[in-house]
Design an enzyme around this catalytic site. Structure first.
Site, PDB file in Angstrom:
ATOM      1  N   GLU A   1      -2.376   7.350  -5.374  1.00 45.23           N
ATOM      2  CA  GLU A   1      -2.611   6.633  -6.630  1.00 45.23           C
ATOM      3  C   GLU A   1      -4.063   6.651  -7.085  1.00 45.23           C
ATOM      4  O   GLU A   1      -4.346   6.465  -8.270  1.00 45.23           O
ATOM      5  CB  GLU A   1      -2.146   5.187  -6.506  1.00 45.23           C
ATOM      6  CG  GLU A   1      -2.994   4.320  -5.604  1.00 45.23           C
ATOM      7  CD  GLU A   1      -2.563   2.860  -5.647  1.00 45.23           C
ATOM      8  OE1 GLU A   1      -3.403   2.025  -6.009  1.00 45.23           O
ATOM      9  OE2 GLU A   1      -1.393   2.564  -5.330  1.00 45.23           O
TER      10      GLU A   1
ATOM     11  N   HIS B   1       0.214  -0.469  -9.864  1.00 47.40           N
ATOM     12  CA  HIS B   1      -0.563  -1.427  -9.065  1.00 47.40           C
ATOM     13  C   HIS B   1      -0.929  -2.656  -9.895  1.00 47.40           C
ATOM     14  O   HIS B   1      -2.080  -3.100  -9.898  1.00 47.40           O
ATOM     15  CB  HIS B   1      -1.826  -0.767  -8.509  1.00 47.40           C
ATOM     16  CG  HIS B   1      -2.258  -1.352  -7.188  1.00 47.40           C
ATOM     17  ND1 HIS B   1      -2.610  -0.582  -6.120  1.00 47.40           N
ATOM     18  CD2 HIS B   1      -2.401  -2.642  -6.773  1.00 47.40           C
ATOM     19  CE1 HIS B   1      -2.954  -1.354  -5.098  1.00 47.40           C
ATOM     20  NE2 HIS B   1      -2.828  -2.610  -5.477  1.00 47.40           N
TER      21      HIS B   1
ATOM     22  N   ARG C   1       0.854  -1.183   0.000  1.00 48.37           N
ATOM     23  CA  ARG C   1       0.000   0.000   0.000  1.00 48.37           C
ATOM     24  C   ARG C   1       0.892   1.237   0.000  1.00 48.37           C
ATOM     25  O   ARG C   1       1.904   1.281   0.695  1.00 48.37           O
ATOM     26  CB  ARG C   1      -0.939   0.020   1.207  1.00 48.37           C
ATOM     27  CG  ARG C   1      -2.084  -0.992   1.131  1.00 48.37           C
ATOM     28  CD  ARG C   1      -3.067  -0.641   0.031  1.00 48.37           C
ATOM     29  NE  ARG C   1      -4.226  -1.538  -0.020  1.00 48.37           N
ATOM     30  CZ  ARG C   1      -4.301  -2.620  -0.777  1.00 48.37           C
ATOM     31  NH1 ARG C   1      -3.264  -2.953  -1.553  1.00 48.37           N
ATOM     32  NH2 ARG C   1      -5.395  -3.357  -0.781  1.00 48.37           N
TER      33      ARG C   1
END
Length: 331
Positions: free
Chosen positions: A261, A293, A232
């Site tokens: 993000e 991601h 994360r």
């Protein structure tokens, strides 16, 4: 069950439709937030992803529209106000594990790419430049690799690095006996920071791990080390890491996640101006590698995400609960 899917892409539709076992889906590309929450009306549940917003006002709006279940198609749930969900009687289920190999292998890919500069070599050769200047790397064999968080992903990652002949150290409040049996030592945070040539983060985002790597932690790192984050974004204080890159305290940074993000990842912004000076500053460093991601993005992982999410929906529809997948039981 009528399910509203938010933040969907073509691959979500492909895999969920492939394994659908009788539910009715409405797919929205919109991220779930205050502007899109009304789209959930006339549904029984919402299915959401990592950057959807599930704070108290959103949950209250969902409850008013009749939503009684939130199905996360991911493992993390830091974006959900669990206390509000309990109070409103909304159930919360998740996918606690989906091919841990996918994320662990992506972390290793970041390490190898940063080290051996294959991304730069690829671009050079395509332009007819076969020089080896400034492509020097180092042997992984014998290096000390620190692993923060030794759940399923961290365990797989540690095993891969042991296969490279690395000395692996671990930090986790709850040691993994399987790793200890393989000779991996658990150490204090300061020891891990000081001894790691490579440090990889595999822990969830909680109040305790928020900015786990902050300015104080960065000062304790071995100069020139490599920092990897596939978990994360907010595990790392981005402002502090930019300073550490400039000071060469951090020699390499590989991230598949970023604090802000939600405004950028999973979108094509190639024709847009990106209004994030911090992200753009990171992109100027030659020793920084950012992916958007994609650590989870394998066929095996997408299959498991769809199948486990569908099992969660079916169980809840029948008034049953898959305990390891259930965070909050619906009222």
């Amino acid at each position: 069950m009528q399910v509203a899917f938010f933040s969907t892409k073509s691959y979500d539709r492909t895999f969920f439709d492939r394994f659908n076992n009788g539910h009715s889906f409405t797919y929205f590309e919109n991220k779930l937030d205050h502007r899109s929450v009304a789209l959930a009306s006339d549904h029984d549940a919402v299915c959401v992803f990592v950057n959807d917003v599930l704070d108290q006002p959103i949950l209250e709006a969902l409850a008013k529209s009749g939503i009684r279940l939130i199905a996360l198609r991911c493992a993390g749930y830091n974006n959900v106000d669990l206390d509000a969900a309990k109070r409103l009687g909304i159930g919360v289920v998740r996918v606690p594990a989906y091919s841990p190999h996918a994320v662990a292998e992506h972390a290793v890919a970041l390490i190898l790419t940063l080290n051996r500069k294959t991304h730069k070599a690829y671009n050079r050769v395509r332009e007819g430049n076969f020089s080896l200047e400034r492509l020097e790397g180092f042997d992984l064999y014998g290096k000390t690799v620190g692993v923060v968080g030794t759940g399923k992903i961290g365990e797989v990652f540690a095993g891969i690095l042991q296969g490279f002949g690395c000395r692996v150290l671990a930090y986790d409040p709850y040691p993994n006996a399987a790793l200890e049996s393989r000779g991996i030592a658990y150490v204090e945070k300061d020891t891990l920071l000081a001894q790691s040539d490579i440090l990889s983060l595999h822990c969830p985002l909680t109040p305790e791990t928020h900015h786990f790597i902050d300015e104080a932690a960065l000062q304790k790192l071995k100069p020139g080390m490599m920092l990897i984050n596939t978990s994360r974004g907010a595990l790392i204080d981005t402002h502090a890491v930019v300073k550490a890159l400039k000071d060469q305290r951090v020699g390499y940074l590989g991230i598949d996640v970023y604090e802000q993000e939600a405004d950028f990842f999973f979108q094509d912004l190639s024709d847009s101006i990106i209004h994030d000076d911090l992200l753009m500053r990171l992109l100027t460093f030659p020793n920084v590698l950012i992916t958007s991601h994609q650590g989870f993005f394998t066929e095996e992982a997408l299959t498991q995400i769809a199948q486990i999410t569908l099992a969660n929906l079916s169980a809840c529809e029948q008034g049953k609960y898959l305990d390891e997948n259930t965070i909050v039981k619906p009222a």
